[in-house]
Motif scaffolding. Structure first.
Motif, PDB file in Angstrom:
ATOM      1  N   LEU A   7      -2.619  11.197  -6.335  1.00  0.00           N
ATOM      2  CA  LEU A   7      -2.050  10.571  -5.336  1.00  0.00           C
ATOM      3  C   LEU A   7      -2.630  10.976  -3.987  1.00  0.00           C
ATOM      4  N   PHE A   8      -3.395  12.290  -3.794  1.00  0.00           N
ATOM      5  CA  PHE A   8      -4.097  12.358  -2.675  1.00  0.00           C
ATOM      6  C   PHE A   8      -5.224  11.728  -2.683  1.00  0.00           C
ATOM      7  N   LYS A   9      -6.000  11.821  -3.716  1.00  0.00           N
ATOM      8  CA  LYS A   9      -7.211  10.840  -4.117  1.00  0.00           C
ATOM      9  C   LYS A   9      -7.228   9.462  -3.807  1.00  0.00           C
ATOM     10  N   VAL A  10      -5.888   8.920  -4.250  1.00  0.00           N
ATOM     11  CA  VAL A  10      -5.846   7.292  -4.215  1.00  0.00           C
ATOM     12  C   VAL A  10      -5.645   7.011  -2.644  1.00  0.00           C
ATOM     13  N   ALA A  11      -4.756   7.905  -1.947  1.00  0.00           N
ATOM     14  CA  ALA A  11      -4.637   7.768  -0.417  1.00  0.00           C
ATOM     15  C   ALA A  11      -5.625   7.702   0.366  1.00  0.00           C
ATOM     16  N   ASP A  12      -6.529   8.751  -0.013  1.00  0.00           N
ATOM     17  CA  ASP A  12      -7.982   8.920   0.773  1.00  0.00           C
ATOM     18  C   ASP A  12      -8.715   7.671   0.254  1.00  0.00           C
ATOM     19  N   TYR A  13      -8.939   7.300  -0.703  1.00  0.00           N
ATOM     20  CA  TYR A  13      -9.796   6.169  -1.176  1.00  0.00           C
ATOM     21  C   TYR A  13      -9.462   4.857  -0.130  1.00  0.00           C
ATOM     22  N   PHE A  14      -8.022   4.599  -0.199  1.00  0.00           N
ATOM     23  CA  PHE A  14      -7.405   3.542   0.560  1.00  0.00           C
ATOM     24  C   PHE A  14      -7.652   3.539   1.975  1.00  0.00           C
ATOM     25  N   SER A  15      -7.688   4.846   2.515  1.00  0.00           N
ATOM     26  CA  SER A  15      -7.596   5.158   4.257  1.00  0.00           C
ATOM     27  C   SER A  15      -8.970   4.868   4.483  1.00  0.00           C
ATOM     28  N   ASN A  16     -10.080   5.090   3.647  1.00  0.00           N
ATOM     29  CA  ASN A  16     -11.318   4.902   3.962  1.00  0.00           C
ATOM     30  C   ASN A  16     -12.004   3.456   3.370  1.00  0.00           C
ATOM     31  N   SER A  17     -11.194   2.729   3.133  1.00  0.00           N
ATOM     32  CA  SER A  17     -11.660   1.575   2.339  1.00  0.00           C
ATOM     33  C   SER A  17     -11.323   0.310   3.336  1.00  0.00           C
ATOM     34  N   SER A  18     -12.130  -0.615   3.414  1.00  0.00           N
ATOM     35  CA  SER A  18     -11.598  -1.831   4.197  1.00  0.00           C
ATOM     36  C   SER A  18     -10.531  -2.373   3.768  1.00  0.00           C
ATOM     37  N   GLU A  19      -9.676  -3.314   4.699  1.00  0.00           N
ATOM     38  CA  GLU A  19      -8.403  -3.751   4.471  1.00  0.00           C
ATOM     39  C   GLU A  19      -8.609  -4.808   3.454  1.00  0.00           C
ATOM     40  N   ILE A  57      -9.652  -4.501   0.570  1.00  0.00           N
ATOM     41  CA  ILE A  57      -9.675  -3.726  -0.794  1.00  0.00           C
ATOM     42  C   ILE A  57      -8.139  -3.733  -1.052  1.00  0.00           C
ATOM     43  N   GLY A  58      -7.783  -4.577  -2.107  1.00  0.00           N
ATOM     44  CA  GLY A  58      -6.427  -4.667  -2.353  1.00  0.00           C
ATOM     45  C   GLY A  58      -6.074  -3.783  -3.603  1.00  0.00           C
ATOM     46  N   LEU A  59      -7.087  -3.266  -4.563  1.00  0.00           N
ATOM     47  CA  LEU A  59      -6.602  -2.595  -5.673  1.00  0.00           C
ATOM     48  C   LEU A  59      -7.607  -1.477  -6.045  1.00  0.00           C
ATOM     49  N   ILE A  60      -7.271  -0.342  -6.189  1.00  0.00           N
ATOM     50  CA  ILE A  60      -8.667   0.510  -6.465  1.00  0.00           C
ATOM     51  C   ILE A  60      -7.892   1.009  -7.885  1.00  0.00           C
ATOM     52  N   HIS A  61      -9.180   1.183  -8.979  1.00  0.00           N
ATOM     53  CA  HIS A  61      -8.820   1.520 -10.179  1.00  0.00           C
ATOM     54  C   HIS A  61      -9.769   2.704 -10.588  1.00  0.00           C
ATOM     55  N   GLY A  62      -9.302   3.767 -11.305  1.00  0.00           N
ATOM     56  CA  GLY A  62     -10.114   4.494 -11.873  1.00  0.00           C
ATOM     57  C   GLY A  62      -9.897   4.727 -13.583  1.00  0.00           C
ATOM     58  N   GLY A  63     -10.272   5.926 -13.967  1.00  0.00           N
ATOM     59  CA  GLY A  63     -10.304   5.777 -15.543  1.00  0.00           C
ATOM     60  C   GLY A  63      -8.955   6.444 -15.812  1.00  0.00           C
ATOM     61  N   THR A  64      -8.748   6.339 -17.334  1.00  0.00           N
ATOM     62  CA  THR A  64      -7.668   7.119 -17.910  1.00  0.00           C
ATOM     63  C   THR A  64      -8.181   7.955 -19.087  1.00  0.00           C
ATOM     64  N   ALA A  65      -7.543   9.134 -19.366  1.00  0.00           N
ATOM     65  CA  ALA A  65      -7.763  10.013 -20.466  1.00  0.00           C
ATOM     66  C   ALA A  65      -6.767   9.550 -21.641  1.00  0.00           C
ATOM     67  N   GLY A 108      -1.558  10.763   9.573  1.00  0.00           N
ATOM     68  CA  GLY A 108      -0.651  10.843   8.518  1.00  0.00           C
ATOM     69  C   GLY A 108      -1.105  10.407   7.014  1.00  0.00           C
ATOM     70  N   PHE A 109      -0.519  10.513   5.857  1.00  0.00           N
ATOM     71  CA  PHE A 109      -0.628  10.163   4.778  1.00  0.00           C
ATOM     72  C   PHE A 109       0.080   8.836   4.456  1.00  0.00           C
ATOM     73  N   PRO A 110      -0.724   7.765   3.819  1.00  0.00           N
ATOM     74  CA  PRO A 110       0.142   6.621   3.710  1.00  0.00           C
ATOM     75  C   PRO A 110       1.234   6.870   2.871  1.00  0.00           C
ATOM     76  N   LYS A 111       2.356   6.070   2.947  1.00  0.00           N
ATOM     77  CA  LYS A 111       3.291   6.003   1.835  1.00  0.00           C
ATOM     78  C   LYS A 111       2.962   5.733   0.432  1.00  0.00           C
ATOM     79  N   ILE A 112       3.480   6.312  -0.495  1.00  0.00           N
ATOM     80  CA  ILE A 112       3.057   5.874  -1.889  1.00  0.00           C
ATOM     81  C   ILE A 112       4.429   5.666  -2.741  1.00  0.00           C
ATOM     82  N   SER A 113       4.720   4.568  -3.330  1.00  0.00           N
ATOM     83  CA  SER A 113       5.849   4.128  -4.089  1.00  0.00           C
ATOM     84  C   SER A 113       5.398   4.121  -5.473  1.00  0.00           C
TER      85      SER A 113
END
Length: 340
Positions: free
Chosen positions: A99-111, A113-121, A2-7
């Motif tokens: 949100l889908f991309k973030v969930a995928d990154y966390f699901s495929n990262s080691s535990e 990893i506590g923070l994932i950051h990308g760019g902003t426009a 399933g998808f991890p819950k995001i708040s």
């Protein structure tokens, strides 16, 4: 699987002109397991009307007077139950699919990893300005010494947020995100990714545009505080002896509610941490028009640190070159630049 819950927490106050677009940028993600909290500070515009319009998509909302954005964020954090969490200010936006991309990154990262950051426009009105990726160097030294990436594009594992206190510091109104990321950097790893997760709106009333000089005051406080909590009193003493910062900034302190991971902190290059923080400060002071402060700090940096470090620091060589000009000339140049 399933998808991890995001708040997602949306703090807002009298931002009715932007709020609907912000909410839609979250709702239209169509993420299947989403908690959405809207915390309004008792707005007197059309904000409540907009919130009620999308109430069926909102997990919980409130409109009541509060002490500011930090308290509003914490009201949402206290109710959040997602595995992944972030807040989005009511004038900013998430890009489609974030949100889908973030969930995928966390699901495929080691535990760890506590923070994932990308760019902003960055954008102003209908004009796209540029993409901000933060610093290409995403080291521990960067993450402790200043804001190395954009807040709306930074998503956390809630278990690490809980580990470092579960909240932002309500005594900070400009540097609460940096303070939180400093704490997180003491207990987990950060992962940068090459996706634009958010759009950051610049307008005349945005905090980053209207009150830029206030940010660096908070960042200086936070930096001194994290050094004290890390047991790096030698850094605090070194900075105190330079007389670069005001005494009230040096006296800021609150004890962390957790014990920083020594395995992480022992890897840090303390000299680089101070250098990076000085550079953050120099750029902020210069941009805010604090020219004499900038000149004093530039002199200290050039005397104390290797030239190669300075030359490789984005934006710093140009600022230091300009600071060699008379103050009145610098102010004229800055005024001309603003007019262009």
């Amino acid at each position: 699987m399933g998808f991890p819950k995001i708040s997602i927490v949306v703090p807002s106050y009298n931002q009715g002109q932007f709020l609907e677009e912000t909410l839609l940028s979250i709702i239209e993600q169509k993420y299947p397991d989403l908690e959405l909290f809207v915390v309004d500070g008792g707005s007197t515009d059309n904000s409540v009307e907009i919130i009620k319009k999308y109430e069926q998509h909102i997990t919980w909302w409130v409109s009541e007077k509060d002490k500011g954005q930090s308290e509003a964020i914490n009201k949402g954090f206290k109710r959040a139950t997602g595995e992944i969490i972030n807040w989005l200010c009511s004038d900013d936006l998430f890009t489609p699919g974030t949100l889908f991309k973030v969930a995928d990154y966390f699901s495929n990262s080691s535990e760890e990893i506590g923070l994932i950051h990308g760019g902003t426009a960055l954008f102003r009105g209908k004009k796209e300005l540029r993409n901000d990726w933060g610093y290409s160097d995403t080291s521990l030294e960067r993450n402790i010494s200043g804001m190395a990436f954009s807040q709306p594009s930074a998503f956390m594992r809630k278990k690490f947020l809980d580990k470092v206190g579960g909240s932002v510091n309500e005594d900070l109104h400009y540097g609460m995100d940096y303070d939180l990321y400093c704490r997180l950097a003491c207990v987990c790893r950060f992962l940068p990714v090459k996706n634009i997760f958010s759009r950051y709106r610049l307008h005349e009333n945005s905090k980053s545009s209207a009150q830029e000089s206030m940010f660096i005051n908070d960042w200086n406080k936070v930096f001194i505080n994290v050094c004290r909590n890390a047991g790096w009193e030698e850094i605090v003493n070194e900075i105190s002896q330079t007389n670069i910062f005001e005494k009230d900034l040096l006296s800021f302190y609150y004890p962390f509610s957790f014990t920083p991971d020594k395995k992480i902190l022992n890897q840090a290059d303390k000299k680089k941490i101070v250098f990076y923080h000085y550079c953050y400060t120099l750029k902020s002071w210069y941009n805010s028009g604090l020219i004499e402060n900038s000149k004093n700090l530039a002199k200290l940096i050039s005397e104390k640190y290797p030239l190669s470090w300075v030359q490789n620091e984005n934006g710093v060589p140009l600022i230091m070159k300009r600071l060699k000009l008379p103050t009145v000339v610098i102010r004229v140049l800055k005024k001309i630049k603003r007019m262009i």
